[in-house]
Scaffold this motif. Structure first.
Motif, PDB file in Angstrom:
ATOM      1  N   TYR A 136     -49.094 -37.273   8.207  1.00  0.00           N
ATOM      2  CA  TYR A 136     -48.182 -36.600   8.994  1.00  0.00           C
ATOM      3  C   TYR A 136     -47.842 -35.143   8.662  1.00  0.00           C
ATOM      4  CZ  TYR A 136     -43.881 -36.118  11.668  1.00  0.00           C
ATOM      5  OH  TYR A 136     -42.918 -35.624  12.699  1.00  0.00           O
ATOM      6  N   HIS A 137     -47.780 -34.948   7.347  1.00  0.00           N
ATOM      7  CA  HIS A 137     -47.235 -33.554   7.045  1.00  0.00           C
ATOM      8  C   HIS A 137     -48.578 -32.594   6.993  1.00  0.00           C
ATOM      9  CE1 HIS A 137     -43.404 -34.301   5.806  1.00  0.00           C
ATOM     10  NE2 HIS A 137     -43.758 -34.983   5.064  1.00  0.00           N
ATOM     11  N   THR A 138     -49.835 -33.238   6.607  1.00  0.00           N
ATOM     12  CA  THR A 138     -50.879 -32.392   6.927  1.00  0.00           C
ATOM     13  C   THR A 138     -52.031 -33.047   7.646  1.00  0.00           C
ATOM     14  OG1 THR A 138     -51.970 -33.293   4.649  1.00  0.00           O
ATOM     15  CG2 THR A 138     -50.687 -31.359   4.443  1.00  0.00           C
ATOM     16  N   GLY A 154     -51.434 -24.447   4.980  1.00  0.00           N
ATOM     17  CA  GLY A 154     -52.365 -23.729   4.050  1.00  0.00           C
ATOM     18  C   GLY A 154     -53.418 -22.858   4.531  1.00  0.00           C
ATOM     19  N   ARG A 155     -53.197 -22.566   5.910  1.00  0.00           N
ATOM     20  CA  ARG A 155     -54.118 -21.786   6.611  1.00  0.00           C
ATOM     21  C   ARG A 155     -53.267 -20.194   7.000  1.00  0.00           C
ATOM     22  NH1 ARG A 155     -59.176 -24.255   8.672  1.00  0.00           N
ATOM     23  NH2 ARG A 155     -58.881 -26.514   8.502  1.00  0.00           N
ATOM     24  N   GLY A 184     -51.524 -17.759   8.961  1.00  0.00           N
ATOM     25  CA  GLY A 184     -50.782 -17.960  10.201  1.00  0.00           C
ATOM     26  C   GLY A 184     -49.963 -19.299  10.485  1.00  0.00           C
ATOM     27  N   ALA A 185     -50.047 -20.178   9.562  1.00  0.00           N
ATOM     28  CA  ALA A 185     -49.174 -21.209   9.507  1.00  0.00           C
ATOM     29  C   ALA A 185     -47.699 -21.186   9.542  1.00  0.00           C
ATOM     30  CB  ALA A 185     -49.620 -22.101   8.312  1.00  0.00           C
ATOM     31  N   ARG A 186     -47.189 -20.228   8.709  1.00  0.00           N
ATOM     32  CA  ARG A 186     -45.803 -20.027   9.065  1.00  0.00           C
ATOM     33  C   ARG A 186     -45.503 -19.518  10.386  1.00  0.00           C
ATOM     34  NH1 ARG A 186     -43.302 -16.257   4.365  1.00  0.00           N
ATOM     35  NH2 ARG A 186     -43.960 -18.176   3.226  1.00  0.00           N
ATOM     36  N   SER A 187     -46.088 -18.930  11.094  1.00  0.00           N
ATOM     37  CA  SER A 187     -45.923 -18.378  12.312  1.00  0.00           C
ATOM     38  C   SER A 187     -45.966 -19.453  13.281  1.00  0.00           C
ATOM     39  CB  SER A 187     -46.907 -17.307  12.818  1.00  0.00           C
ATOM     40  OG  SER A 187     -46.478 -15.972  12.000  1.00  0.00           O
ATOM     41  N   TRP A 188     -46.999 -20.143  12.965  1.00  0.00           N
ATOM     42  CA  TRP A 188     -47.073 -21.518  13.975  1.00  0.00           C
ATOM     43  C   TRP A 188     -46.096 -22.374  13.934  1.00  0.00           C
ATOM     44  CZ3 TRP A 188     -50.084 -24.340  17.248  1.00  0.00           C
ATOM     45  CH2 TRP A 188     -50.163 -25.850  17.256  1.00  0.00           C
ATOM     46  N   ARG A 189     -45.346 -22.592  12.527  1.00  0.00           N
ATOM     47  CA  ARG A 189     -44.246 -23.444  12.378  1.00  0.00           C
ATOM     48  C   ARG A 189     -42.938 -22.871  13.094  1.00  0.00           C
ATOM     49  NH1 ARG A 189     -46.369 -23.962   7.265  1.00  0.00           N
ATOM     50  NH2 ARG A 189     -44.864 -22.582   6.455  1.00  0.00           N
ATOM     51  N   VAL A 208     -52.029 -18.235  14.970  1.00  0.00           N
ATOM     52  CA  VAL A 208     -52.780 -18.671  13.832  1.00  0.00           C
ATOM     53  C   VAL A 208     -54.548 -18.279  13.885  1.00  0.00           C
ATOM     54  CG1 VAL A 208     -53.632 -20.800  12.599  1.00  0.00           C
ATOM     55  CG2 VAL A 208     -51.736 -20.738  13.878  1.00  0.00           C
ATOM     56  N   SER A 209     -54.841 -17.480  12.552  1.00  0.00           N
ATOM     57  CA  SER A 209     -56.032 -16.838  12.523  1.00  0.00           C
ATOM     58  C   SER A 209     -57.221 -17.858  12.888  1.00  0.00           C
ATOM     59  CB  SER A 209     -56.068 -16.335  11.174  1.00  0.00           C
ATOM     60  OG  SER A 209     -57.344 -15.805  11.132  1.00  0.00           O
TER      61      SER A 209
END
Length: 320
Positions: A220-222, A277-278, A280-285, A309-310
């Motif tokens: 779920y988380h990853t 872990g990739r 842009g992940a923070r922007s995605w969320r 996300v890059s």
């Protein structure tokens, strides 16, 4: 996994793996028999193969609920003998049934008489002061004798007194060796491992001795780990599914559900960990969390989040 692995979560996970068996949240027999079935156990055809997990302990009710689940088109029905919450204990189902293996076996037998689909059990290695050697053997022997098609073992004791369900996720320690000993004793029965599995690198070696692996919170988380499952665990002659490709493939489902009045946030909340872990992940969320809840939010929100996300090294260009 209550309130996590709903139909929208499962539809999304299916974009990452074609072969893995997906499980519903646990639903009680009373809810299935008397409640809004379409809301509780309705699912999309794209989810197959999919199993419905039931909570209950009355053989007649379990058989009736299993019949309903089978008529809905599920591929498997599973008995929850692992959840340690107070609510579950008060209803006499979940982990407390580790102390009543004969009752669980009676449920299995009644369900096998009622349906043609697989009937399986998911249990703990024991509860409270039980000896895990004796408790797990009794559960396995009783349920397999009754016709269970598989036993999934969460390799941790459930403490019904003195620990919260959250605390019980880490205490007491996991005991994978206990599950291995069970498989060695019952080599012809399907024994699957659950509990604490975080990565495929960690989990895959256990398939040398066991018959299956069950991922819960890690999937779920990853969820990106699911993109490798078909190749690594099922031997599929196919490339891994990248997170970018999974989102693109999922757009049709999102669009269909939006047209039926489902709010975007109900679906995208299950996608937040996809790029963990990739870059842009923070922007995605952030984009999905903030903008998906706005009135009228649609696919443009997902497209904006995906653009943040890059794609470097994703292989998306080749996939497209």
């Amino acid at each position: 996994m209550m309130e996590w692995t709903d139909r929208h979560c499962r539809a999304f996970h299916r974009q990452l793996t074609r072969n893995a068996l997906l499980y519903t949240e646990m639903v009680t027999t009373g809810a299935v028999i008397h409640g809004d079935r379409n809301h509780l156990i309705g699912f999309s055809d794209i989810e197959h193969p999919v199993a419905c997990q039931l909570g209950g302990s009355d053989p007649k009710e379990m058989a009736e609920a299993a019949r309903i689940v089978s008529e809905f088109g599920y591929d498997e029905v599973n008995i929850n003998v692992g959840c340690p919450s107070d609510r579950v204990q008060s209803g006499r189902f979940g982990a407390c049934l580790m102390e009543e293996p004969e009752l669980v076996a009676a449920c299995v037998a009644a369900m096998k008489d009622a349906v043609d689909i697989s009937v399986t059990v998911k249990c703990r290695i024991g509860v409270d002061d039980q000896d895990p050697e004796e408790a797990l053997d009794r559960m396995a022997d009783a349920t397999f004798a009754a016709g269970s098609d598989a036993l999934w073992v969460h390799a941790r004791k459930a403490w019904l007194q003195g620990l919260s369900p959250k605390e019980n996720r880490d205490i007491p320690p996991l005991d994978y060796d206990r599950v291995m000993r069970l498989k060695q004793r019952l080599p012809d029965q399907f024994i699957g491992l659950n509990g604490g599995l975080q990565t495929l690198d960690q989990a895959e070696p256990y398939l040398q001795q066991l018959d299956g692996l069950m991922f819960g919170r890690a999937a779920y988380h990853t969820p990106q780990i699911l993109g490798e499952v078909d190749r690594r665990l099922y031997g599929a002659d196919a490339d891994d599914v990248s997170p970018w490709a999974a989102v693109k493939a999922h757009m049709g489902y999102l669009d269909d559900q939006l047209s039926k009045g489902v709010k975007l946030a109900r679906m995208t909340r299950h996608m937040l960990g996809l790029f963990h872990g990739r870059p842009g992940a923070r922007s995605w969320r952030r984009i999905l969390t903030v903008e998906a809840i706005r009135p009228g939010a649609g696919l443009e929100v997902v497209e904006k989040a995906l653009a943040a996300v890059s794609p470097a090294g994703s292989g998306l260009e080749a996939a497209e």
